[in-house]
Design a protein around this motif. Structure first.
Motif, PDB file in Angstrom:
ATOM      1  N   LEU A  84       6.001 -74.977 -66.802  1.00 61.78           N
ATOM      2  CA  LEU A  84       4.645 -74.451 -66.661  1.00 61.78           C
ATOM      3  C   LEU A  84       3.713 -75.319 -67.494  1.00 61.78           C
ATOM      4  O   LEU A  84       3.976 -75.552 -68.678  1.00 61.78           O
ATOM      5  N   VAL A  85       2.634 -75.800 -66.888  1.00 57.25           N
ATOM      6  CA  VAL A  85       1.687 -76.673 -67.577  1.00 57.25           C
ATOM      7  C   VAL A  85       0.312 -76.015 -67.565  1.00 57.25           C
ATOM      8  O   VAL A  85      -0.184 -75.599 -66.518  1.00 57.25           O
ATOM      9  N   SER A  86      -0.308 -75.942 -68.749  1.00 55.08           N
ATOM     10  CA  SER A  86      -1.655 -75.386 -68.860  1.00 55.08           C
ATOM     11  C   SER A  86      -2.666 -76.421 -68.377  1.00 55.08           C
ATOM     12  O   SER A  86      -2.694 -77.548 -68.881  1.00 55.08           O
ATOM     13  N   GLN A  87      -3.505 -76.035 -67.406  1.00 52.30           N
ATOM     14  CA  GLN A  87      -4.530 -76.950 -66.919  1.00 52.30           C
ATOM     15  C   GLN A  87      -5.600 -77.203 -67.977  1.00 52.30           C
ATOM     16  O   GLN A  87      -6.191 -78.271 -68.022  1.00 52.30           O
ATOM     17  N   SER A  88      -5.831 -76.231 -68.856  1.00 51.53           N
ATOM     18  CA  SER A  88      -6.901 -76.397 -69.844  1.00 51.53           C
ATOM     19  C   SER A  88      -6.466 -77.191 -71.073  1.00 51.53           C
ATOM     20  O   SER A  88      -7.265 -77.937 -71.628  1.00 51.53           O
ATOM     21  N   THR A  90       5.380 -75.440 -71.088  1.00 48.58           N
ATOM     22  CA  THR A  90       6.426 -74.490 -71.458  1.00 48.58           C
ATOM     23  C   THR A  90       7.531 -74.629 -70.418  1.00 48.58           C
ATOM     24  O   THR A  90       7.257 -74.677 -69.225  1.00 48.58           O
ATOM     25  N   ILE A  91       8.764 -74.718 -70.889  1.00 49.54           N
ATOM     26  CA  ILE A  91       9.897 -74.809 -69.980  1.00 49.54           C
ATOM     27  C   ILE A  91      10.679 -73.510 -70.077  1.00 49.54           C
ATOM     28  O   ILE A  91      11.092 -73.101 -71.161  1.00 49.54           O
ATOM     29  N   VAL A  92      10.855 -72.856 -68.946  1.00 51.26           N
ATOM     30  CA  VAL A  92      11.617 -71.619 -68.876  1.00 51.26           C
ATOM     31  C   VAL A  92      12.937 -71.965 -68.187  1.00 51.26           C
ATOM     32  O   VAL A  92      12.938 -72.441 -67.051  1.00 51.26           O
ATOM     33  N   SER A  93      14.050 -71.768 -68.907  1.00 53.83           N
ATOM     34  CA  SER A  93      15.361 -72.146 -68.381  1.00 53.83           C
ATOM     35  C   SER A  93      16.295 -70.957 -68.331  1.00 53.83           C
ATOM     36  O   SER A  93      16.177 -70.026 -69.131  1.00 53.83           O
ATOM     37  N   SER A  94      17.237 -71.019 -67.411  1.00 54.32           N
ATOM     38  CA  SER A  94      18.284 -70.015 -67.328  1.00 54.32           C
ATOM     39  C   SER A  94      19.605 -70.712 -67.047  1.00 54.32           C
ATOM     40  O   SER A  94      19.701 -71.512 -66.118  1.00 54.32           O
ATOM     41  N   ARG A  95      20.609 -70.412 -67.857  1.00 55.33           N
ATOM     42  CA  ARG A  95      21.947 -70.974 -67.637  1.00 55.33           C
ATOM     43  C   ARG A  95      22.645 -70.243 -66.489  1.00 55.33           C
ATOM     44  O   ARG A  95      23.608 -70.743 -65.949  1.00 55.33           O
ATOM     45  N   ARG A  96      22.200 -69.050 -66.159  1.00 55.47           N
ATOM     46  CA  ARG A  96      22.721 -68.252 -65.039  1.00 55.47           C
ATOM     47  C   ARG A  96      24.235 -68.082 -65.102  1.00 55.47           C
ATOM     48  O   ARG A  96      24.926 -68.147 -64.096  1.00 55.47           O
TER      49      ARG A  96
END
Length: 159
Positions: free
Chosen positions: A55-59, A64-70
């Motif tokens: 996720l990248v903030s345009q402003s 932010t990287i959201v990860s899941s090992r699942r």
């Protein structure tokens, strides 16, 4: 030099996601032959292919990287020692992500002990939960240690 990826993937194929992911990397010239097929941590079939979303903030431009090992554990030190390290050329850069201390430290230690003169090792420590002692343990095995601002701010007193 070619780019190689070594990591763990669900042994059950995760409904085609593993094949899709590996083939996608191969399309871009990434050698994926050193991956390890693993059950989940309980020995049951894994829930699916590990995923990350950026996720990248345009402003502000921050990410932010959201990860899941699942349900998929890290690649094993044994696999790294027997199937990955022997295939590497005399000159290469091995980069590790510090997600969980003990298993990643065991892998980094294996790489350091097997190191050839042209190898460079690096690790990235982002999670503030890693202690200064754990960071120093990693740093004692690698040439370069990348730390996040978040880790540095949380651990400044221990430095």
């Amino acid at each position: 030099q070619p780019v190689r990826w070594a990591g763990s993937v669900p042994a059950n194929g995760a409904d085609g996601a593993v094949q899709f992911g590996l083939e996608a990397m191969q399309t871009y010239g990434v050698d994926v032959s050193m991956h390890e097929k693993v059950p989940d941590a309980t020995g049951e079939p894994a829930l699916g292919m590990p995923t990350s979303v950026i996720l990248v903030s345009q402003s502000t431009g921050s990410r932010t990287i959201v990860s899941s090992r699942r349900g998929v554990r890290e690649i094993s030190p044994e696999h790294v020692r027997t199937r990955v390290l022997p295939k590497l050329p005399p000159s290469c850069w091995l980069h590790f992500e510090a997600r969980e201390f003990q298993s990643v430290f065991d892998i980094v230690t294996e790489a350091d002990a097997s190191r050839q003169c042209g190898w460079r090792l690096s690790i990235e420590v982002e999670k503030p939960a890693f202690s200064v002692d754990q960071l120093l343990a990693f740093a004692s095995c690698v040439d370069v240690c990348f730390i996040s601002r978040e880790w540095a701010e949380a651990n400044i007193q221990g430095l």
